[in-house]
Design a protein around this motif. Structure first.
Motif, PDB file in Angstrom:
ATOM      1  N   ASP A 134       0.820  -1.222   0.000  1.00  0.00           N
ATOM      2  CA  ASP A 134       0.000   0.000   0.000  1.00  0.00           C
ATOM      3  C   ASP A 134       0.847   1.263   0.000  1.00  0.00           C
ATOM      4  N   ASP A 135       2.000   1.166   0.644  1.00  0.00           N
ATOM      5  CA  ASP A 135       2.902   2.316   0.679  1.00  0.00           C
ATOM      6  C   ASP A 135       3.789   2.240  -0.550  1.00  0.00           C
ATOM      7  N   VAL A 136       3.505   3.098  -1.519  1.00  0.00           N
ATOM      8  CA  VAL A 136       4.312   3.121  -2.736  1.00  0.00           C
ATOM      9  C   VAL A 136       5.262   4.306  -2.615  1.00  0.00           C
ATOM     10  N   VAL A 191       4.845   3.245  19.304  1.00  0.00           N
ATOM     11  CA  VAL A 191       3.451   3.076  19.737  1.00  0.00           C
ATOM     12  C   VAL A 191       2.568   2.979  18.491  1.00  0.00           C
ATOM     13  N   GLU A 192       1.628   2.055  18.505  1.00  0.00           N
ATOM     14  CA  GLU A 192       0.738   1.911  17.347  1.00  0.00           C
ATOM     15  C   GLU A 192      -0.440   2.883  17.453  1.00  0.00           C
ATOM     16  N   LYS A 193      -0.544   3.734  16.458  1.00  0.00           N
ATOM     17  CA  LYS A 193      -1.690   4.627  16.265  1.00  0.00           C
ATOM     18  C   LYS A 193      -2.124   5.382  17.531  1.00  0.00           C
ATOM     19  N   PRO A 194      -1.206   6.128  18.127  1.00  0.00           N
ATOM     20  CA  PRO A 194      -1.592   6.904  19.327  1.00  0.00           C
ATOM     21  C   PRO A 194      -2.422   8.131  18.945  1.00  0.00           C
ATOM     22  N   ALA A 204       6.467   8.996  11.849  1.00  0.00           N
ATOM     23  CA  ALA A 204       5.627   7.809  11.617  1.00  0.00           C
ATOM     24  C   ALA A 204       6.397   6.707  10.900  1.00  0.00           C
ATOM     25  N   VAL A 205       5.970   5.487  11.180  1.00  0.00           N
ATOM     26  CA  VAL A 205       6.517   4.319  10.490  1.00  0.00           C
ATOM     27  C   VAL A 205       5.793   4.169   9.147  1.00  0.00           C
ATOM     28  N   ILE A 206       6.573   4.028   8.086  1.00  0.00           N
ATOM     29  CA  ILE A 206       6.022   3.764   6.754  1.00  0.00           C
ATOM     30  C   ILE A 206       6.332   2.299   6.434  1.00  0.00           C
TER      31      ILE A 206
HETATM   32  C1  G1P Z   1       0.377  -0.327   9.311  1.00  0.00           C
HETATM   33  C2  G1P Z   1       1.167  -0.364  10.610  1.00  0.00           C
HETATM   34  C3  G1P Z   1       1.529   1.042  11.066  1.00  0.00           C
HETATM   35  C4  G1P Z   1       2.277   1.756   9.961  1.00  0.00           C
HETATM   36  C5  G1P Z   1       1.450   1.746   8.662  1.00  0.00           C
HETATM   37  C6  G1P Z   1       2.259   2.323   7.515  1.00  0.00           C
HETATM   38  O1  G1P Z   1      -0.882   0.261   9.580  1.00  0.00           O
HETATM   39  O2  G1P Z   1       0.415  -1.036  11.591  1.00  0.00           O
HETATM   40  O3  G1P Z   1       2.334   0.976  12.216  1.00  0.00           O
HETATM   41  O4  G1P Z   1       2.551   3.093  10.345  1.00  0.00           O
HETATM   42  O5  G1P Z   1       1.070   0.411   8.308  1.00  0.00           O
HETATM   43  O6  G1P Z   1       1.497   2.430   6.349  1.00  0.00           O
HETATM   44  P1  G1P Z   1      -2.131   0.151   8.555  1.00  0.00           P
HETATM   45  O7  G1P Z   1      -1.950   1.278   7.575  1.00  0.00           O
HETATM   46  O8  G1P Z   1      -2.048  -1.185   7.904  1.00  0.00           O
HETATM   47  O9  G1P Z   1      -3.341   0.338   9.396  1.00  0.00           O
END
Ligand code: G1P
Length: 297
Positions: A134-136, A191-194, A204-206
């Motif tokens: 999804d992340d291009v 942290v996930e989605k704070p 943010a993590v990509i």
């Molecule tokens: C996932 C990860 C999230 C990350 C993100 C990047 O979330 O759980 O930590 O930042 O991908 O696109 P999702 O977008 O699948 O909800």
């Protein structure tokens, strides 16, 4: 443990509900930017980074993905008969060496961490990559390759990272930032989605990760986290808590969130404009559209 990263996991089990009704019968990873499916961009990036084994975590309804990477003898024959060697060459990119690709099913949608864990038996005591198609990311040097180069220096875990608007933290894994040299950030935790008011930063993590085997072991014991799902972010954070290093890597490139309609459309325009054979027409069209809209106001 070797530092060489040769295996990548592609979690592609998601239902893609944001793109219904299209995703009722087409896996979202097969949706195309110009003329290549999302998954092709991820595979090309992985190959450029030296990945040799590709592990897809799929689910029911994703067989079009398996067919995509298979040879298509009837089509090839027809193209050959018609002398369409350019198209035969285009197809070459979709082929995988025998045995280089594996499919594992995630039987229940229990989260990204669980999807990655489903691939555990295909990994040894070695670091591995995770790529979210999804992340291009459009970049001169493909993002995963940039990361692998940096990782050769740092070791530990590494995640692609990018600053997002502070109000958007609840859509991403967010890093608790320690030492920061501008490109590589030492993460104290993740942290996930704070919510914005409790987020440790807006870094943010990509969807590109290089992970130690211990992250896979952490997944084994993990309880469900944010949204009741087993989160990859939590397994990485547990590694940091155990004293292992995790780095955020600010990549050079433009990221498109192709999991959202708006991001997907932006990517379509950007990749269209990047094609010499489409550029002029598309530019003209965009300019005409702008004028029509302004005139209507
Ligand atoms: C996932 C990860 C999230 C990350 C993100 C990047 O979330 O759980 O930590 O930042 O991908 O696109 P999702 O977008 O699948 O909800």
């Amino acid at each position: 443990m070797t530092n060489k990263v040769t295996k990548a996991i592609f979690p592609v089990a998601g239902l893609g509900t944001r793109f219904l009704p299209a995703t009722k019968s087409v896996p979202k990873e097969i949706m195309t930017l110009v003329d290549r499916p999302l998954i092709q961009y991820a595979i090309d990036e992985a190959r450029a980074a030296g990945i040799k084994e590709f592990i897809f975590v799929t689910s029911r309804g994703k067989s079009a993905l398996e067919d995509y990477f298979d040879r298509a003898p009837a089509l090839e024959e027809e193209l050959r008969d018609k002398g369409k060697t350019d198209l035969l060459e285009v197809l070459e990119h979709t082929y995988m060496d025998s045995g280089a690709i594996a499919y594992i099913r995630q039987h229940r949608p229990l989260g990204l961490g669980h999807a990655v864990w489903c691939a555990r038996r295909l990994l040894g005591d070695e670091p591995f990559a995770v790529m979210l198609p999804d992340d291009v990311i459009a970049a001169d040097t493909p993002c995963l390759q940039q990361m692998i180069e940096a990782y050769q220096e740092t070791g530990g875990n590494m995640v692609a990272a990018m600053e997002v608007a502070p109000e958007k933290t609840s859509s991403y894994g967010i890093l608790d930032v320690g030492d920061d040299d501008g490109q590589v950030v030492r993460a104290r935790g993740m942290v996930e989605k704070p919510d914005p008011d409790s987020a440790p930063s807006n870094l943010a993590v990509i969807g590109r990760y290089i992970l130690r085997p211990s992250v896979m072991q952490n997944l084994e014991h993990l309880r469900s986290g944010k949204n009741g799902e087993i989160q990859l972010t939590d397994a990485i954070a547990a590694d940091s808590a155990n004293g292992e290093q995790t780095h955020g890597f600010r990549f050079r490139g433009q990221r498109y969130d192709c999991g959202s309609k708006s991001g997907f459309l932006q990517a379509t325009v950007a990749f269209g404009l990047a094609r010499p054979e489409l550029r002029d027409d598309l530019r003209q069209f965009i300019s005409d559209m702008g004028q029509i809209e302004r005139a209507a106001q």
